[in-house]
Design an enzyme around this catalytic site. Structure first.
Site, short mmCIF file in Angstrom:
data_model
loop_
_atom_site.label_atom_id
_atom_site.label_comp_id
_atom_site.label_asym_id
_atom_site.label_seq_id
_atom_site.Cartn_x
_atom_site.Cartn_y
_atom_site.Cartn_z
N ASP A 179 0.86 -1.19 0.00
CA ASP A 179 0.00 0.00 0.00
C ASP A 179 0.89 1.24 0.00
OD1 ASP A 179 -2.03 1.84 0.33
OD2 ASP A 179 -2.24 1.48 2.49
N ASN A 230 -0.67 4.58 0.05
CA ASN A 230 -1.36 5.79 0.53
C ASN A 230 -2.15 5.60 1.82
OD1 ASN A 230 -3.33 4.18 -0.46
ND2 ASN A 230 -4.32 5.72 -1.75
N ASP A 268 -4.53 3.54 2.74
CA ASP A 268 -5.94 3.11 2.80
C ASP A 268 -6.05 1.60 3.09
OD1 ASP A 268 -5.17 1.98 0.42
OD2 ASP A 268 -6.80 2.84 -0.79
N ASP A 286 -1.46 -1.16 -4.00
CA ASP A 286 -1.77 -0.38 -5.20
C ASP A 286 -0.58 -0.35 -6.15
OD1 ASP A 286 -0.07 1.57 -3.93
OD2 ASP A 286 -1.80 2.11 -2.69
N ASP A 291 -3.46 -10.29 -16.23
CA ASP A 291 -4.42 -11.36 -16.03
C ASP A 291 -5.59 -11.10 -16.98
OD1 ASP A 291 -5.87 -13.51 -14.74
OD2 ASP A 291 -4.72 -13.06 -12.94
N ASP A 320 -7.26 -16.54 -17.29
CA ASP A 320 -8.08 -17.11 -16.24
C ASP A 320 -9.05 -18.18 -16.79
OD1 ASP A 320 -8.80 -16.63 -13.34
OD2 ASP A 320 -10.79 -16.36 -14.23
N GLU A 349 -4.77 -20.78 -17.54
CA GLU A 349 -5.17 -21.49 -16.33
C GLU A 349 -6.21 -22.54 -16.74
OE1 GLU A 349 -7.04 -20.80 -11.89
OE2 GLU A 349 -7.97 -19.94 -13.67
N HIS A 377 -2.50 -17.26 -5.74
CA HIS A 377 -3.47 -16.54 -4.90
C HIS A 377 -4.71 -17.38 -4.58
CE1 HIS A 377 -4.93 -16.35 -8.93
NE2 HIS A 377 -6.10 -15.89 -8.49
N ASP A 378 -4.82 -18.58 -5.16
CA ASP A 378 -5.98 -19.44 -4.90
C ASP A 378 -5.63 -20.60 -3.98
OD1 ASP A 378 -7.65 -18.00 -6.62
OD2 ASP A 378 -7.13 -19.25 -8.35
O1 ISL Z 1 -8.26 -24.12 -7.09
C1 ISL Z 1 -9.44 -24.04 -7.30
C2 ISL Z 1 -10.38 -25.12 -6.97
O2 ISL Z 1 -10.71 -25.05 -5.62
C3 ISL Z 1 -10.06 -22.85 -7.72
O3 ISL Z 1 -9.67 -21.79 -6.90
C4 ISL Z 1 -9.83 -22.56 -9.20
O4 ISL Z 1 -8.48 -22.37 -9.42
C5 ISL Z 1 -10.47 -21.32 -9.54
O5 ISL Z 1 -11.67 -21.13 -9.01
C6 ISL Z 1 -10.25 -20.74 -10.90
O6 ISL Z 1 -9.51 -19.64 -10.59
C7 ISL Z 1 -9.56 -18.45 -11.27
O7 ISL Z 1 -10.85 -18.00 -11.61
C8 ISL Z 1 -11.69 -17.58 -10.55
C9 ISL Z 1 -11.00 -16.67 -9.54
O8 ISL Z 1 -11.77 -16.57 -8.38
C10 ISL Z 1 -9.63 -17.18 -9.17
O9 ISL Z 1 -8.99 -16.29 -8.28
C11 ISL Z 1 -8.88 -17.36 -10.44
O10 ISL Z 1 -7.54 -17.69 -10.26
C12 ISL Z 1 -12.82 -16.84 -11.19
O11 ISL Z 1 -12.33 -15.82 -12.01
CA CA Z 2 -3.58 1.97 -1.35
#
Ligand code: ISL
Ligand code: CA
Length: 561
Positions: A22, A24, A26, A30, A99, A207, A262, A336-337
Site C-alpha cells: 500500500d 497511501n 488506505d 496499489d 491477467d 483465467d 489457467e 493466490h488461490d
Molecule cells: O483451485 C481451485 C479449486 O478449488 C479454484 O480456486 C480454481 O483455481 C479457480 O476457481 C479458478 O480460478 C480463477 O478463476 C476464478 C478466480 O476466483 C480465481 O482467483 C482465479 O484464479 C474466477 O475468475
Molecule cells: Ca492503497
C-alpha cells in the site's frame, strides 16, 4: 538448444496487487506500491511479473469480476500509475503479464447491464441465457436449465424476473459467463487484448481459459454429493481449440508474448494441444493435478484430508514426462488461490520452516518448465492462524464451507481448521515487508488480517541474511539462468512409492543432475545412485555435504555430474 524461447528460461513472480504494498495508507495495495517494490523483484532474479487483475471491478471476487477491461481499479490507482509502473519495470528488465479474465465479466460490466435489459437487446447474446426447465416456473427449485454447480457453491444459474430467463455463472452470481460462440464477443476480447499489447504489456495469464467453450446443448452432468455437477465438465469444450487458434492468429502471433492458460479440469493428454510446441495456441498452461491430491471424493477441496507424497509425485511426474517433446510445463506450488506451500507440503513450525521452504523451492526449481513464485513464497510465508470465519474475505472458501456444513458433508467444528488449511485467504494476507507495524504493508488498517508471524518472517530480515529462504530462492533462480540442463533436461523420477523422499534425475546430452528432497521430519535412508558417486553438490539447504546414505529432515540437495 534448438528453438529456444525466452519464456522457457524465465522465472515468473506473481503479484496479488491488493496485498502487495500500500502506498497511501488506505490499507489496500496499489500500483504505486508495486512500482516502489520492483527492484526487490529484480533483485530476486525473476524476469517476468504476472499481475493478478488490476482492472475496474466491484470486487465481488477481488478483481476477477471485471466491469471495465480498459480502466484501472480506482483503489489501485490510475492509468498514469500503470504506465509509470510498466516503464519502470521495463527499465529494470522485467516483463509484465496481465491477467486476462474473459470466461466471465462482472455483472456491472456495461455489456451485462445491457444484456439483462431485454431479450432483443444487442448485447443479449454476449452472455448465456436459457429458459426455465419446460413446464416449470422460473425461480422454482429444480427449474434451472441444467444441474451445473458454481465453483463457488450452489447452482450455476440465476433467474431474472425481467426477461423470464436464467443466466449462467460458473463462478459467483456476480460473474456471468460470456458467450464465446458469439463472434462479437471474440472481436471485443481480441481488440481489448490488442489494446494492452500496443500499450507494451508482455503477455497474458488467461483465467480459466479451459472453460470458455461450453458443451453443445448444455447437458446435465453427473451430480456430486453437493447435488450439482462439477464445472470440470465444461473444460475443453467443442470449440475451445478453434477459439484459441483464432486468438493466436488475430492477436498473439503479432507480438512477442508469454502466455499461460489457467486450465482446471484439463488432463495431460489434452494439455499437449493447448501448449503445443508449434506455437499455434498458448505457450504453457497451469494444471491442477498436483493441487488436488488431497481432495476427497464428493467433498472436494474444502474437506479435512492432507496430502500424501506418492500421489503428489505421481501427479507431477505425469506432467513432466507426458509433456516432454509435445508442450511446455509451468511449475508452481503457490498462487493466490492456494494455501501456502510451506504449510501444505512442508512444515511451518519454527524450527524447520526455513529448511522445508528451501526444500520445496529446490524440488520445484530443478524441474523442467517455467517456474512461478507467488509473492511471499520466497520468504517462506505461512498459512494464517484464522480465529473465526468473520476474518475471512474469500468468497470461494466461505460459500463452500457453509454449503458443506449445511449439507452435512463436513462438521461445523472442523470449519476453522479447514479454513486454516485450505482457504484462498492464506495466500492473500498482506506481504510481510518488515517487522514494523502492519509488516510495512500499510500505515492504515489492512484490508485483510496480517499474519502475526510477520515479526519473525519478513523481507527486511531475509534480504539481508545469507542463509534466508529469499537468498536461497535467489540462488535457485540464478542456477537456472546459467544451465540448459536445468531448463531443458529430461526428467526421470526415482522411488515413486517412497512416502518421504522426492528424488529425480535430469539429463541433457552427457550432463546429469540428481535432485533429492526429504518431505519428512525424520532421517531417511537413501543411497546416492552409483552414477552420481563422484558428482559434486550444486546447491543444498544444509551447509555441509550430504551424507550419501542418509537424508536429514527436510534436507534437499542437488548433485551434478
Ligand atoms: O483451485 C481451485 C479449486 O478449488 C479454484 O480456486 C480454481 O483455481 C479457480 O476457481 C479458478 O480460478 C480463477 O478463476 C476464478 C478466480 O476466483 C480465481 O482467483 C482465479 O484464479 C474466477 O475468475
Ligand atoms: Ca492503497
Amino acid at each position: 538448444m534448438e528453438n529456444e524461447k525466452w519464456w522457457q528460461k524465465s522465472v515468473v513472480y506473481q503479484i496479488y496487487p491488493r496485498s502487495f504494498q500500500d502506498s497511501n495508507g488506505d490499507g489496500i495495495g496499489d500500483l504505486k506500491g508495486i512500482t516502489k517494490r520492483l527492484p526487490y523483484i529484480a533483485g530476486l532474479g525473476a524476469d517476468v511479473i504476472w499481475l493478478s487483475p488490476i482492472y475496474a471491478s466491484p470486487n465481488d471476487d477481488n478483481g476477477y469480476d471485471i466491469s471495465d477491461y480498459q480502466a484501472i481499479m480506482p483503489e489501485f490507482g490510475t492509468m498514469e500509475d500503470f504506465d509509470e509502473m510498466l516503464a519502470k519495470a521495463h527499465e529494470l528488465g522485467l516483463k509484465i503479464v496481465m491477467d486476462l479474465v474473459v470466461n466471465h465479466t462482472s455483472d456491472e460490466h456495461n455489456w451485462f447491464k445491457e444484456s439483462r435489459k431485454s431479450k432483443d437487446n444487442p448485447y443479449r447474446d454476449y452472455y448465456i441465457w436459457r429458459d426455465p426447465k419446460p413446464g416449470m416456473k422460473g425461480g422454482e427449485p429444480g427449474a434451472e436449465p441444467n444441474n451445473w454447480g458454481s465453483c463457488f457453491g450452489g447452482s450455476a444459474w440465476v433467474y431474472e424476473e425481467t426477461t423470464g430467463q436464467y443466466f449462467l455463472h460458473l463462478f459467483s452470481k456476480r460473474q456471468p459467463d460470456l458467450n464465446w460462440d458469439n463472434p462479437k464477443v471474440r472481436d471485443e476480447v481480441f481488440s481489448m487484448m490488442t489494446w494492452w499489447l500496443d500499450k507494451g504489456v508482455d503477455g497474458f495469464r488467461m483465467d480459466v481459459i479451459s472453460l470458455i467453450s461450453k458443451p453443445e446443448g448444455l447437458p446435465d452432468g453427473e451430480a456430486l454429493a453437493t447435488g450439482y455437477a462439477s464445472f470440470d465438465l465444461t473444460a475443453t469444450g467443442p470449440h475451445l481449440h478453434e477459439y484459441l487458434r483464432e486468438m493466436n492468429t488475430r492477436v498473439l502471433s503479432k507480438y512477442d508474448t508469454i502466455t499461460v492458460g489457467e486450465c482446471p479440469g484439463v488432463p495431460m493428454e489434452e494439455a499437449r494441444n493447448y501448449a503445443n510446441l508449434d506455437g499455434s495456441e498458448l505457450n504453457m498452461i497451469f494444471q491442477f493435478d498436483h493441487m488436488s491430491t488431497e481432495y476427497e471424493d464428493g467433498v472436494g477441496r474444502y474437506g479435512i484430508n492432507r496430502i500424501k507424497l506418492p500421489a503428489l509425485k505421481k501427479a507431477l511426474n505425469k506432467w513432466e514426462v507426458g509433456l516432454e517433446g509435445y508442450a511446455w510445463n509451468s511449475l508452481y506450488w503457490d498462487n493466490h488461490d492456494q494455501p501456502r506451500a510451506v504449510s501444505r507440503f512442508g512444515n511451518d513450525s519454527e524450527e524447520v520452516r526455513e529448511l522445508s521452504a528451501k526444500m520445496l523451492g529446490t524440488c520445484l526449481h530443478m524441474m523442467e518448465g517455467t517456474p512461478y513464485v507467488f509473492q511471499g513464497e520466497e520468504l517462506g510465508m505461512t498459512n494464517c492462524p484464522w480465529d473465526s470465519l468473520d476474518e475471512i474475505n474469500d468468497i470461494e472458501s466461505l460459500n463452500n464451507v457453509r454449503q458443506n456444513i449445511a449439507k452435512g458433508i463436513i462438521r461445523e467444528e472442523d470449519a476453522i481448521t479447514i479454513m486454516r488449511n485450505q482457504s484462498r485467504d492464506n495466500a492473500r494476507t498482506p506481504m510481510q515487508w518488515d517487522a514494523t507495524d502492519n509488516a510495512g504493508f500499510t500505515t492504515g488498517k489492512p484490508w485483510l488480517r496480517i499474519n502475526p508471524n510477520y515479526v519473525n518472517i519478513n523481507a527486511a530480515d531475509e534480504v539481508g541474511r545469507d542463509d534466508s529462504v529469499y537468498n536461497y530462492y535467489k540462488k535457485l533462480i540464478s542456477l537456472r539462468k546459467s544451465s540448459d540442463l536445468i531448463v531443458y533436461g529430461d526428467f526421470r523420477l526415482l522411488l515413486p512409492d517412497s512416502e518421504e523422499i522426492f528424488a529425480y534425475v535430469r539429463t541433457l546430452g552427457d550432463e546429469k543432475l540428481l535432485v533429492v528432497c526429504n518431505f519428512s521430519d525424520g532421517n531417511v535412508k537413501f543411497d546416492v545412485p552409483e552414477e552420481f558417486e563422484t558428482g559434486k553438490k550444486l546447491i543444498g539447504n544444509y551447509d555441509d555435504d550430504p551424507d550419501r546414505g542418509n537424508v536429514r529432515p527436510y534436507e534437499a540437495y542437488v548433485i551434478s555430474m
